[in-house]
Design a protein around this motif. Structure first.
Motif, PDB file in Angstrom:
ATOM      1  N   LYS A   1       0.871 -29.187  28.802  1.00 45.79           N
ATOM      2  CA  LYS A   1       1.291 -28.511  29.969  1.00 45.79           C
ATOM      3  C   LYS A   1       0.951 -27.086  29.798  1.00 45.79           C
ATOM      4  O   LYS A   1       0.476 -26.314  30.716  1.00 45.79           O
ATOM      5  CB  LYS A   1       2.988 -28.555  30.334  1.00 45.79           C
ATOM      6  CG  LYS A   1       3.403 -27.662  31.286  1.00 45.79           C
ATOM      7  CD  LYS A   1       4.954 -27.631  31.366  1.00 45.79           C
ATOM      8  CE  LYS A   1       5.425 -26.958  32.733  1.00 45.79           C
ATOM      9  NZ  LYS A   1       5.567 -25.533  32.155  1.00 45.79           N
ATOM     10  N   SER A   2       1.352 -26.438  28.665  1.00 42.27           N
ATOM     11  CA  SER A   2       0.838 -24.974  28.479  1.00 42.27           C
ATOM     12  C   SER A   2      -0.443 -24.824  28.280  1.00 42.27           C
ATOM     13  O   SER A   2      -1.356 -23.864  28.933  1.00 42.27           O
ATOM     14  CB  SER A   2       1.428 -24.480  27.183  1.00 42.27           C
ATOM     15  OG  SER A   2       2.799 -24.430  26.991  1.00 42.27           O
ATOM     16  N   PHE A   3      -1.564 -25.920  27.817  1.00 41.32           N
ATOM     17  CA  PHE A   3      -2.920 -25.820  27.945  1.00 41.32           C
ATOM     18  C   PHE A   3      -3.275 -25.942  29.217  1.00 41.32           C
ATOM     19  O   PHE A   3      -4.276 -25.091  29.675  1.00 41.32           O
ATOM     20  CB  PHE A   3      -3.234 -27.077  27.043  1.00 41.32           C
ATOM     21  CG  PHE A   3      -4.971 -27.143  26.845  1.00 41.32           C
ATOM     22  CD1 PHE A   3      -5.471 -26.335  25.648  1.00 41.32           C
ATOM     23  CD2 PHE A   3      -5.748 -27.705  27.834  1.00 41.32           C
ATOM     24  CE1 PHE A   3      -6.820 -26.583  25.751  1.00 41.32           C
ATOM     25  CE2 PHE A   3      -7.065 -27.957  27.677  1.00 41.32           C
ATOM     26  CZ  PHE A   3      -7.716 -27.252  26.501  1.00 41.32           C
ATOM     27  N   ILE A   4      -2.942 -26.939  30.196  1.00 43.30           N
ATOM     28  CA  ILE A   4      -3.398 -27.025  31.651  1.00 43.30           C
ATOM     29  C   ILE A   4      -2.999 -25.570  32.146  1.00 43.30           C
ATOM     30  O   ILE A   4      -3.901 -25.144  33.110  1.00 43.30           O
ATOM     31  CB  ILE A   4      -2.884 -27.973  32.155  1.00 43.30           C
ATOM     32  CG1 ILE A   4      -3.190 -29.400  31.580  1.00 43.30           C
ATOM     33  CG2 ILE A   4      -2.785 -28.129  33.660  1.00 43.30           C
ATOM     34  CD1 ILE A   4      -4.554 -29.794  32.038  1.00 43.30           C
ATOM     35  N   GLU A   5      -1.781 -25.115  32.118  1.00 43.00           N
ATOM     36  CA  GLU A   5      -1.751 -23.785  32.815  1.00 43.00           C
ATOM     37  C   GLU A   5      -2.583 -22.612  32.377  1.00 43.00           C
ATOM     38  O   GLU A   5      -2.733 -21.945  33.294  1.00 43.00           O
ATOM     39  CB  GLU A   5      -0.259 -23.113  32.581  1.00 43.00           C
ATOM     40  CG  GLU A   5       0.809 -24.322  32.913  1.00 43.00           C
ATOM     41  CD  GLU A   5       2.388 -23.936  32.406  1.00 43.00           C
ATOM     42  OE1 GLU A   5       3.281 -24.649  33.305  1.00 43.00           O
ATOM     43  OE2 GLU A   5       2.310 -23.215  31.563  1.00 43.00           O
ATOM     44  N   ARG A   6      -3.046 -22.567  31.296  1.00 46.28           N
ATOM     45  CA  ARG A   6      -3.979 -21.571  30.701  1.00 46.28           C
ATOM     46  C   ARG A   6      -5.477 -22.133  31.170  1.00 46.28           C
ATOM     47  O   ARG A   6      -6.301 -21.094  31.586  1.00 46.28           O
ATOM     48  CB  ARG A   6      -3.999 -21.470  29.187  1.00 46.28           C
ATOM     49  CG  ARG A   6      -4.839 -20.372  28.792  1.00 46.28           C
ATOM     50  CD  ARG A   6      -4.561 -20.027  27.278  1.00 46.28           C
ATOM     51  NE  ARG A   6      -5.558 -19.037  26.776  1.00 46.28           N
ATOM     52  CZ  ARG A   6      -5.194 -18.713  25.452  1.00 46.28           C
ATOM     53  NH1 ARG A   6      -4.637 -19.032  24.691  1.00 46.28           N
ATOM     54  NH2 ARG A   6      -6.451 -18.065  25.079  1.00 46.28           N
TER      55      ARG A   6
ATOM     56  N   GLU B   1      -6.872 -24.961  32.977  1.00 46.98           N
ATOM     57  CA  GLU B   1      -7.492 -25.557  34.211  1.00 46.98           C
ATOM     58  C   GLU B   1      -7.177 -24.817  35.514  1.00 46.98           C
ATOM     59  O   GLU B   1      -6.109 -24.031  35.591  1.00 46.98           O
ATOM     60  CB  GLU B   1      -6.333 -26.856  34.395  1.00 46.98           C
ATOM     61  CG  GLU B   1      -6.850 -27.988  34.880  1.00 46.98           C
ATOM     62  CD  GLU B   1      -6.818 -28.084  36.403  1.00 46.98           C
ATOM     63  OE1 GLU B   1      -7.466 -28.637  37.009  1.00 46.98           O
ATOM     64  OE2 GLU B   1      -5.869 -27.214  37.044  1.00 46.98           O
ATOM     65  N   TRP B   2      -8.114 -24.822  36.658  1.00 50.69           N
ATOM     66  CA  TRP B   2      -8.124 -23.709  37.607  1.00 50.69           C
ATOM     67  C   TRP B   2      -6.953 -23.629  38.392  1.00 50.69           C
ATOM     68  O   TRP B   2      -6.460 -22.739  38.871  1.00 50.69           O
ATOM     69  CB  TRP B   2      -9.341 -23.947  38.260  1.00 50.69           C
ATOM     70  CG  TRP B   2      -9.468 -24.999  39.341  1.00 50.69           C
ATOM     71  CD1 TRP B   2      -9.759 -26.366  39.166  1.00 50.69           C
ATOM     72  CD2 TRP B   2      -9.115 -24.813  40.733  1.00 50.69           C
ATOM     73  NE1 TRP B   2      -9.642 -26.887  40.392  1.00 50.69           N
ATOM     74  CE2 TRP B   2      -9.458 -25.843  41.466  1.00 50.69           C
ATOM     75  CE3 TRP B   2      -8.737 -23.754  41.661  1.00 50.69           C
ATOM     76  CZ2 TRP B   2      -9.026 -26.211  42.755  1.00 50.69           C
ATOM     77  CZ3 TRP B   2      -8.220 -23.968  42.887  1.00 50.69           C
ATOM     78  CH2 TRP B   2      -8.471 -25.134  43.657  1.00 50.69           C
ATOM     79  N   LEU B   3      -6.153 -24.816  38.536  1.00 51.86           N
ATOM     80  CA  LEU B   3      -5.017 -25.081  39.331  1.00 51.86           C
ATOM     81  C   LEU B   3      -4.034 -24.284  38.594  1.00 51.86           C
ATOM     82  O   LEU B   3      -2.790 -23.844  39.450  1.00 51.86           O
ATOM     83  CB  LEU B   3      -4.769 -26.213  39.760  1.00 51.86           C
ATOM     84  CG  LEU B   3      -5.689 -26.923  41.030  1.00 51.86           C
ATOM     85  CD1 LEU B   3      -5.245 -28.383  41.086  1.00 51.86           C
ATOM     86  CD2 LEU B   3      -5.503 -26.098  42.069  1.00 51.86           C
TER      87      LEU B   3
END
Length: 306
Positions: free
Chosen positions: A66-71, A73-75
């Motif tokens: 979750k933290s990785f995607i938030e940082r 991933e563009w969305l």
């Protein structure tokens, strides 16, 4: 309200997509945190990474993804209904270098017929860290799809690319996905000025389970009472009293009217079809061609213009 959240693409003039822009912006800090020199990261190969499926019960790894995607991933946020998660880790230090999150599709493609709609899974989020080798994303996507085919009944994997972020779906083209055209997605998006961290969202968000629970609370219905009116994901309107239904719908409209709204261009859509054997793959692709003759061999898009 954070204006950069609302208008982050308004003045974006680069020729590359926003996802690549994020990688460039994060590079120096990413290298520092990984204790990698520029020379070391330029020498990285796929063999330097491990691939794994992350069970939803593994809360620590799920939070890490979750933290990785938030940082990266563009969305910058997880999808509404995530179901499967995958990671690529650098063997040297076990750092997450890439992540894929699959989810239940918001709208099923029906490319293999309505009777096979439950064979489709959406590749909803995906990103690689800035120092990852160029082909790590492709390897991660294909490894995730092959895992799903080996271990589940899913055989069709859909994905979108968004012209707003100057996306073409280059990574899906590199993986030989089938292009379905630029006709997908919502025609409008909404933004809640009171909750800017949510970013832009589609009108489906007004009908989420959590939103209906909120509307019910606002008209004085307790959580336990409202639970009796709910099916798995949506209200059971057949058993809800007419006066309550009217009030709930009024609250939904009130919230919608309080949000900013913008028109959206349709998204590019891709699918990948894979069976457990060459024979199954061939049969599924034949079925796709028979049911969708107008979608066979569509040319990949090449213009990033918004």
């Amino acid at each position: 309200m954070k204006q950069d959240v609302v208008d982050r693409f308004k003045n974006y003039k680069e020729d590359h997509c926003w996802q690549y822009e994020i990688r460039q912006q994060n590079l120096n800090l990413d290298l520092k945190e990984a204790n990698l020199t520029e020379k070391e990261y330029n020498l990285l190969r796929i063999e330097d990474f491990s691939f794994s499926y992350v069970d939803k019960q593994d809360k620590e790894q799920c939070e890490e993804i979750k933290s990785f995607i938030e940082r990266h991933e563009w969305l910058g946020k997880l999808p509404a209904r995530p179901t499967h998660r995958f990671v690529a880790r650098l063997k040297k230090n076990n750092m997450v270098a890439g992540a894929i999150v699959m989810a239940t599709p918001n709208a099923f493609s029906h490319v293999l017929g309505k009777e096979n709609r439950d064979k489709e899974k959406l590749i909803s989020r995906g990103a690689c860290i800035s120092w990852a080798p160029k082909n790590l994303g492709r390897w991660l996507i294909m490894s995730s799809i092959k895992y799903m085919v080996r271990n589940t009944d899913f055989r069709v994997f859909s994905a979108y690319s968004d012209p707003e972020a100057k996306e073409l779906g280059t990574i899906y083209q590199a993986c030989n996905f089938i292009y379905l055209g630029q006709k997908s997605g919502t025609s409008k998006q909404y933004f809640d000025p009171e909750r800017p961290h949510l970013g832009w969202f589609s009108d489906r968000d007004f009908r989420k389970k959590s939103k209906y629970k909120r509307y019910a609370a606002e008209i004085g219905i307790s959580a336990s009472e409202w639970k009796e009116y709910m099916k798995k994901y949506s209200p059971n309107w057949d058993i809800i009293p007419a006066d309550i239904k009217i009030k709930i719908k009024a609250k939904e409209k009130e919230y919608r009217d309080s949000c900013l709204v913008r028109e959206m261009k349709p998204k590019h859509k891709y699918i990948y079809i894979l069976g457990q054997s060459k024979r199954e793959t061939k049969a599924l692709k034949k079925l796709f061609k028979n049911l969708n003759p107008k979608l066979v061999d569509l040319p990949y898009p090449t213009d990033r213009g918004t």
